[in-house]
Design a protein around this motif. Structure first.
Motif, PDB file in Angstrom:
ATOM      1  N   ILE A  22       0.857  -1.186   0.000  1.00 20.74           N
ATOM      2  CA  ILE A  22       0.000   0.000   0.000  1.00 20.74           C
ATOM      3  C   ILE A  22       0.891   1.233   0.000  1.00 20.74           C
ATOM      4  O   ILE A  22       2.024   1.194   0.485  1.00 20.74           O
ATOM      5  CB  ILE A  22      -0.965   0.017   1.201  1.00 20.74           C
ATOM      6  CG1 ILE A  22      -0.203  -0.040   2.530  1.00 20.74           C
ATOM      7  CG2 ILE A  22      -1.975  -1.111   1.096  1.00 20.74           C
ATOM      8  CD1 ILE A  22      -1.074   0.132   3.770  1.00 20.74           C
ATOM      9  N   LEU A  45      -2.845   3.564   9.755  1.00 20.19           N
ATOM     10  CA  LEU A  45      -3.504   2.247   9.734  1.00 20.19           C
ATOM     11  C   LEU A  45      -4.378   2.002  10.952  1.00 20.19           C
ATOM     12  O   LEU A  45      -5.047   0.964  11.046  1.00 20.19           O
ATOM     13  CB  LEU A  45      -2.446   1.147   9.647  1.00 20.19           C
ATOM     14  CG  LEU A  45      -1.969   0.692   8.258  1.00 20.19           C
ATOM     15  CD1 LEU A  45      -3.073  -0.025   7.512  1.00 20.19           C
ATOM     16  CD2 LEU A  45      -1.407   1.824   7.431  1.00 20.19           C
ATOM     17  N   TYR A  48      -7.938   0.575  10.846  1.00 27.04           N
ATOM     18  CA  TYR A  48      -8.026  -0.827  10.421  1.00 27.04           C
ATOM     19  C   TYR A  48      -7.567  -1.765  11.533  1.00 27.04           C
ATOM     20  O   TYR A  48      -8.083  -2.865  11.683  1.00 27.04           O
ATOM     21  CB  TYR A  48      -7.204  -1.022   9.147  1.00 27.04           C
ATOM     22  CG  TYR A  48      -7.597  -0.026   8.080  1.00 27.04           C
ATOM     23  CD1 TYR A  48      -8.784  -0.179   7.373  1.00 27.04           C
ATOM     24  CD2 TYR A  48      -6.814   1.107   7.829  1.00 27.04           C
ATOM     25  CE1 TYR A  48      -9.175   0.752   6.417  1.00 27.04           C
ATOM     26  CE2 TYR A  48      -7.197   2.036   6.877  1.00 27.04           C
ATOM     27  CZ  TYR A  48      -8.376   1.864   6.177  1.00 27.04           C
ATOM     28  OH  TYR A  48      -8.766   2.794   5.249  1.00 27.04           O
ATOM     29  N   LYS A  52     -11.871  -1.682  11.329  1.00 29.78           N
ATOM     30  CA  LYS A  52     -12.386  -1.362   9.998  1.00 29.78           C
ATOM     31  C   LYS A  52     -11.719  -2.265   8.962  1.00 29.78           C
ATOM     32  O   LYS A  52     -10.525  -2.544   9.043  1.00 29.78           O
ATOM     33  CB  LYS A  52     -12.102   0.109   9.671  1.00 29.78           C
ATOM     34  CG  LYS A  52     -12.677   0.567   8.342  1.00 29.78           C
ATOM     35  CD  LYS A  52     -12.376   2.050   8.103  1.00 29.78           C
ATOM     36  CE  LYS A  52     -12.915   2.504   6.754  1.00 29.78           C
ATOM     37  NZ  LYS A  52     -12.622   3.926   6.488  1.00 29.78           N
ATOM     38  N   ASP A  53     -12.497  -2.751   7.970  1.00 28.27           N
ATOM     39  CA  ASP A  53     -11.939  -3.595   6.910  1.00 28.27           C
ATOM     40  C   ASP A  53     -11.111  -2.758   5.947  1.00 28.27           C
ATOM     41  O   ASP A  53     -11.552  -1.694   5.494  1.00 28.27           O
ATOM     42  CB  ASP A  53     -13.058  -4.296   6.132  1.00 28.27           C
ATOM     43  CG  ASP A  53     -13.739  -5.381   6.957  1.00 28.27           C
ATOM     44  OD1 ASP A  53     -13.081  -5.922   7.869  1.00 28.27           O
ATOM     45  OD2 ASP A  53     -14.919  -5.672   6.694  1.00 28.27           O
ATOM     46  N   HIS A  54      -9.898  -3.231   5.640  1.00 31.47           N
ATOM     47  CA  HIS A  54      -9.049  -2.526   4.680  1.00 31.47           C
ATOM     48  C   HIS A  54      -9.362  -3.022   3.277  1.00 31.47           C
ATOM     49  O   HIS A  54      -9.467  -4.238   3.057  1.00 31.47           O
ATOM     50  CB  HIS A  54      -7.570  -2.764   5.001  1.00 31.47           C
ATOM     51  CG  HIS A  54      -6.663  -1.784   4.327  1.00 31.47           C
ATOM     52  ND1 HIS A  54      -6.357  -1.851   2.985  1.00 31.47           N
ATOM     53  CD2 HIS A  54      -6.000  -0.689   4.804  1.00 31.47           C
ATOM     54  CE1 HIS A  54      -5.546  -0.858   2.663  1.00 31.47           C
ATOM     55  NE2 HIS A  54      -5.320  -0.132   3.744  1.00 31.47           N
ATOM     56  N   GLU A  56      -7.602  -3.441   0.766  1.00 29.68           N
ATOM     57  CA  GLU A  56      -6.552  -4.268   0.168  1.00 29.68           C
ATOM     58  C   GLU A  56      -6.348  -5.588   0.894  1.00 29.68           C
ATOM     59  O   GLU A  56      -5.409  -6.324   0.584  1.00 29.68           O
ATOM     60  CB  GLU A  56      -5.236  -3.485   0.115  1.00 29.68           C
ATOM     61  CG  GLU A  56      -5.280  -2.257  -0.779  1.00 29.68           C
ATOM     62  CD  GLU A  56      -5.507  -2.590  -2.244  1.00 29.68           C
ATOM     63  OE1 GLU A  56      -5.242  -3.746  -2.633  1.00 29.68           O
ATOM     64  OE2 GLU A  56      -5.946  -1.700  -2.990  1.00 29.68           O
ATOM     65  N   SER A  58      -6.092  -8.353   4.389  1.00 31.99           N
ATOM     66  CA  SER A  58      -5.671  -8.523   5.778  1.00 31.99           C
ATOM     67  C   SER A  58      -4.161  -8.586   5.964  1.00 31.99           C
ATOM     68  O   SER A  58      -3.677  -8.617   7.086  1.00 31.99           O
ATOM     69  CB  SER A  58      -6.305  -9.794   6.356  1.00 31.99           C
ATOM     70  OG  SER A  58      -5.892 -10.932   5.621  1.00 31.99           O
ATOM     71  N   LEU A  60      -0.758  -6.497   4.803  1.00 29.82           N
ATOM     72  CA  LEU A  60      -0.337  -5.260   4.151  1.00 29.82           C
ATOM     73  C   LEU A  60       1.136  -4.993   4.425  1.00 29.82           C
ATOM     74  O   LEU A  60       1.668  -5.381   5.468  1.00 29.82           O
ATOM     75  CB  LEU A  60      -1.161  -4.078   4.666  1.00 29.82           C
ATOM     76  CG  LEU A  60      -2.687  -4.235   4.655  1.00 29.82           C
ATOM     77  CD1 LEU A  60      -3.340  -3.071   5.383  1.00 29.82           C
ATOM     78  CD2 LEU A  60      -3.213  -4.335   3.234  1.00 29.82           C
ATOM     79  N   TYR A 566      -3.629   6.877  -1.235  1.00 26.38           N
ATOM     80  CA  TYR A 566      -4.759   5.951  -1.200  1.00 26.38           C
ATOM     81  C   TYR A 566      -4.402   4.613  -1.839  1.00 26.38           C
ATOM     82  O   TYR A 566      -3.570   4.543  -2.751  1.00 26.38           O
ATOM     83  CB  TYR A 566      -5.957   6.561  -1.929  1.00 26.38           C
ATOM     84  CG  TYR A 566      -6.627   7.667  -1.148  1.00 26.38           C
ATOM     85  CD1 TYR A 566      -7.580   7.391  -0.178  1.00 26.38           C
ATOM     86  CD2 TYR A 566      -6.293   9.002  -1.368  1.00 26.38           C
ATOM     87  CE1 TYR A 566      -8.187   8.401   0.546  1.00 26.38           C
ATOM     88  CE2 TYR A 566      -6.892  10.027  -0.648  1.00 26.38           C
ATOM     89  CZ  TYR A 566      -7.845   9.718   0.303  1.00 26.38           C
ATOM     90  OH  TYR A 566      -8.432  10.720   1.024  1.00 26.38           O
TER      91      TYR A 566
END
Length: 623
Positions: A22, A45, A48, A52-54, A56, A58, A60, A566
């Motif tokens: 990312i 981050l 997340y 919160k769901d990312h 991209e 689980s 990263l 982003y």
């Protein structure tokens, strides 16, 4: 190994292990008014890590640019920098210690080639008050790793940092420290955490540079000693628990892992020198200063000034890259401080502010492959740097002469004198401290703070930090956040597409919004903006979120600042009514109302003013 090579090796290693790369977030924090600048890899981050769901997934990996303003006065020694990159890998409810620890060891020892005999590890000693267990799993995993490398890894109980100075190394390789050192939460130690807050154990990884222990710090050395022998190059946080009551913790159903490793510190370990300015890129900038000044880095005074100039030039380049401009407020003032401190130390090297012309293009060249946005702003940035330098140099000599006059007459620097030197000649307090120390004079810092506070109150300056923060998702703040999106859409409609966000701060009481525009906005346009926002509120327009590929969002003309921060899949927030009128369509990651009918009150602009060169500021409320 260059920083670029090291960064790439790290990212490739974790991509190979199933992680998605990312991009780095901006140095300007998004939706977090509690802090001026992004100061850690974890900071962007955090939503997340809290559930919160990312978009991209689980797993990263990234390299996050960071700036710590609290370290400005420390720069000049062998290891402090204001700007740095934090290498991160993250598991959001996926793997845990059994995978993370062997991967970290493999990367440091096998991929980078660091000598395992110089690596030391600290683990969490447990906390009896809250029945939090000792992290024996991490200690055992590391013990096995060291033993496979032929190293007998003794485990030593330390306790507190103060205990470490009394107990010393004791032939240890793995050390247990208490929750002040090896426990992570946003609130610090377990006893300081509110109910509902997550936290967990951490491992810290130290590199031994083998320098002689300085007994002024304590009788014995240990990994957390401040003498400089040991330097922390990374840490793993295992977010495993949540505080379920005032006296108890329970395990999280979804555990997370956060690794953070200092890019420059790892490179420093690879050089074998405990001087971060021996890292390839920083050394290249030092050599430029040597060549133009005719002074040697080995000269004690020149060394300190060169370190300050190099660090501050790099920090300034990245702040400018993220849209920060010199000003007398907030992060703009942080930029102004480091530029002025750099100009002062350039003058000590016999150079003027135009020396940045030699440094800046080299900084751009060194970082543009990874931070491709440098290609678009380099010319603008060098103009900003030179303009700021020219303004400061016009007053610097007069300020230094006035400093000499005051100290000759009074034999010290009073709080009142320090304020005058700051407000009249632009000499920041940290520069005044340096000048006083060089002359062996007393500086009344407390007196300056009192004088400065009175000066702020008299001029009605906004000198305090703002309420709210990442967790501030109250109804009023959320309503103002959506309202701010509508205001930006209106500004772009009536002023033009050159208008973009340059910073925002939203609390329950008001929104404060900076945007790119070269001149004062007329009252007529401000009224049109108010009408536009209030029409959208009255229409009870729906706020919908659409996930789409970033490139598709760009192609559709979706408004957004700092696109590079982003991920490849983005959240686009659209405000539209039943008739199909689209009031706002913008990239965002923050809280919003579901319908503008939930926004209570009438939108009112209370002030429009200059924020910095080419940037205007609006303060607005819901009445």
């Amino acid at each position: 190994m260059s920083l670029s090579e090291l960064r790439q090796k790290y990212i490739e290693f974790f991509v190979k292990h199933g992680h998605t790369q990312i991009p780095s977030s901006s140095l300007v924090p998004e939706n977090d008014p509690t802090t001026l600048l992004t100061g850690s890899g974890m900071q962007p981050l955090l939503p997340y890590l809290l559930g919160k769901d990312h978009p991209e997934g689980s797993r990263l990996v990234d390299s996050q640019k960071c700036f710590r303003a609290e370290d400005i006065e420390e720069v000049g020694d062998n290891r402090h920098t204001t700007f740095f990159e934090m290498l991160g890998n993250w598991s959001l409810g996926d793997y845990f210690k059994d995978d993370q620890i062997p991967w970290v060891a493999e990367f440091l020892i096998d991929t980078l080639g660091l000598d395992p005999n110089k690596l030391y590890v600290t683990c969490f000693a447990g906390n009896e008050q809250f029945s939090l267990p000792k992290d024996e799993q991490s200690a055992k995993l590391w013990q096995d790793i060291f033993e496979k490398k032929g190293i007998a890894a003794e485990i030593v109980e330390i306790g507190s940092e103060a205990d470490g100075y009394q107990k010393g190394m004791q032939n240890g390789r793995i050390f247990y420290y208490d929750s002040a050192k090896n426990w992570w939460s946003r609130s610090g130690k377990p006893e300081n955490m509110p109910v509902g807050e997550p936290g967990g154990q951490s491992n810290e990884y130290f590199y031994d540079f083998g320098t002689e222990h300085d007994t002024s710090f304590g009788p014995h050395c240990h990994p957390n000693c401040d003498c400089g022998r040991f330097v922390e190059i990374g840490n793993s946080v295992f977010m495993q628990y949540i505080k379920s009551s005032e006296s108890e913790f329970t395990e999280l159903p979804k555990k997370n892992v956060d690794f953070g490793g200092g890019l420059e510190r790892m490179a420093m370990a690879l050089t074998g020198s405990n001087d971060v300015f021996e890292v390839k890129e920083l050394k290249r900038l030092i050599e430029i200063l040597e060549r133009h000044s005719g002074k040697s880095y080995q000269d004690k005074d020149a060394k300190r000034s060169m370190r300050i100039v190099v660090d501050h030039a790099r920090g300034a380049a990245f702040m400018l890259l993220d849209g920060i401009r010199p000003s007398n407020k907030d992060r703009g003032y942080v930029l102004r401080r480091i530029l002025r401190r750099a100009y002062y130390h350039l003058s000590k090297l016999g150079l003027d502010h135009e020396a940045f012309v030699y440094l800046y293009p080299v900084i751009v060249e060194m970082y543009k492959d990874h931070y491709t946005e440098f290609e678009n702003v380099s010319k603008e940035s060098i103009v900003e740097i030179l303009a700021e330098g020219q303004k400061f140099e016009q007053t610097l000599n007069r300020g230094l002469n006035e400093f000499a006059r005051i100290t000759t007459a009074e034999g010290k620097v009073s709080g009142k004198a320090a304020l005058m030197l700051f407000t009249t000649y632009g000499l920041p307090i940290d520069m005044l401290k340096e000048l006083a120390e060089e002359k062996g004079l007393e500086l009344d810092e407390k007196g300056f703070e009192e004088e400065f506070k009175g000066h702020q109150e008299a001029s009605k300056a906004d000198g305090k930090k703002f309420k709210g923060g990442l967790a501030d998702t109250s109804a009023k703040t959320t309503a103002l956040h959506t309202t701010t999106h509508l205001m930006l859409a209106a500004l772009r409609k009536y002023l033009g597409d050159h208008v973009h966000q340059a910073g925002s701060n939203i609390t329950e009481e008001r929104t404060r919004f900076d945007f790119t525009h070269p001149e004062k906005v007329s009252d007529e346009v401000l009224r049109k903006v108010e009408d536009y926002v209030n029409e959208a509120i009255s229409k009870k327009a729906k706020v919908s979120v659409i996930q789409m590929p970033k490139e598709e969002a760009k192609a559709q003309g979706v408004e957004g600042s700092f696109w590079e921060k982003y991920p490849d899949t983005v959240d686009v927030y659209q405000v539209s009514d039943e008739d199909g009128n689209v009031y706002s369509k913008e990239l965002c990651g923050g809280p919003h109302v579901e319908n503008t009918g939930n926004i209570a009150g009438t939108f009112k602009i209370v002030k429009e003013e200059s924020s910095s060169s080419g940037v205007r500021r609006i303060k607005a409320v819901l009445e």
